[in-house]
Motif scaffolding. Structure first.
Motif, mmCIF file in Angstrom:
data_model
loop_
_atom_site.group_PDB
_atom_site.id
_atom_site.type_symbol
_atom_site.label_atom_id
_atom_site.label_comp_id
_atom_site.label_asym_id
_atom_site.label_seq_id
_atom_site.Cartn_x
_atom_site.Cartn_y
_atom_site.Cartn_z
ATOM 1 N N TYR A 32 0.823 -1.203 0.000
ATOM 2 C CA TYR A 32 0.000 0.000 0.000
ATOM 3 C C TYR A 32 0.862 1.261 0.000
ATOM 4 C CZ TYR A 32 -3.890 -3.060 1.079
ATOM 5 O OH TYR A 32 -4.834 -4.049 1.031
ATOM 6 N N MET A 34 1.838 4.958 1.238
ATOM 7 C CA MET A 34 1.798 5.703 2.497
ATOM 8 C C MET A 34 1.980 7.179 2.173
ATOM 9 S SD MET A 34 1.386 3.373 4.806
ATOM 10 C CE MET A 34 1.725 4.298 6.310
ATOM 11 N N THR A 96 -2.726 5.918 4.968
ATOM 12 C CA THR A 96 -2.614 4.853 3.980
ATOM 13 C C THR A 96 -3.987 4.588 3.353
ATOM 14 O OG1 THR A 96 -1.800 2.610 3.570
ATOM 15 C CG2 THR A 96 -3.014 2.968 5.618
ATOM 16 N N TYR A 108 -6.982 8.525 0.911
ATOM 17 C CA TYR A 108 -6.459 7.767 2.042
ATOM 18 C C TYR A 108 -7.575 7.443 3.029
ATOM 19 C CZ TYR A 108 -2.001 9.145 0.107
ATOM 20 O OH TYR A 108 -0.939 9.330 -0.749
#
Length: 121
Positions: A32, A34, A96, A108
């Protein structure tokens, strides 16, 4: 349950450095993206930088001064901040979401509580 916790904030003089850390749990961290964002008093949250498997992106205001790195074995992402300026003051958040890098807060899904960075002139 995904959890993010930032650390490393503090008070520093202009020209100094800080390294923020964001520890993640609850998902396969390495796949994923960040992101790092910040929010100054009275202002909207703004993009600082982001990292995923294919690279990094930075806001123009921090390019050349800030560097994002990640340690997938430790589920941790770092924000190295050099040559800090008073305008870098704010609460810094890590976040994230999907695997793709994005400059948008809406991309996010999970956010940490933030860590305060104060740069004195």
């Amino acid at each position: 349950q995904v959890q993010l916790v930032e650390s490393g904030g503090g008070l520093v003089q202009a020209g100094g450095s800080l390294r923020l850390s964001c520890s993640a749990s609850g998902r396969t961290f390495s796949i994923y993206a960040m992101g790092w964002f910040r929010q100054a008093p009275g202002k909207e949250r703004e993009f600082v930088g982001t990292v995923n498997w294919s690279g990094t992106d930075y806001a123009d205001s921090v390019k050349g001064r800030f560097t994002i790195s990640r340690d997938n074995a430790k589920n941790t992402v770092y924000l190295q901040m050099n040559n800090l300026k008073p305008e870098d003051t704010g609460i810094y958040y890590c976040a994230t979401g999907s695997a793709a890098r994005s400059v948008l807060t809406t991309a996010y899904d999970y956010w940490g509580p933030g860590t305060q960075v104060t740069v004195s002139s």
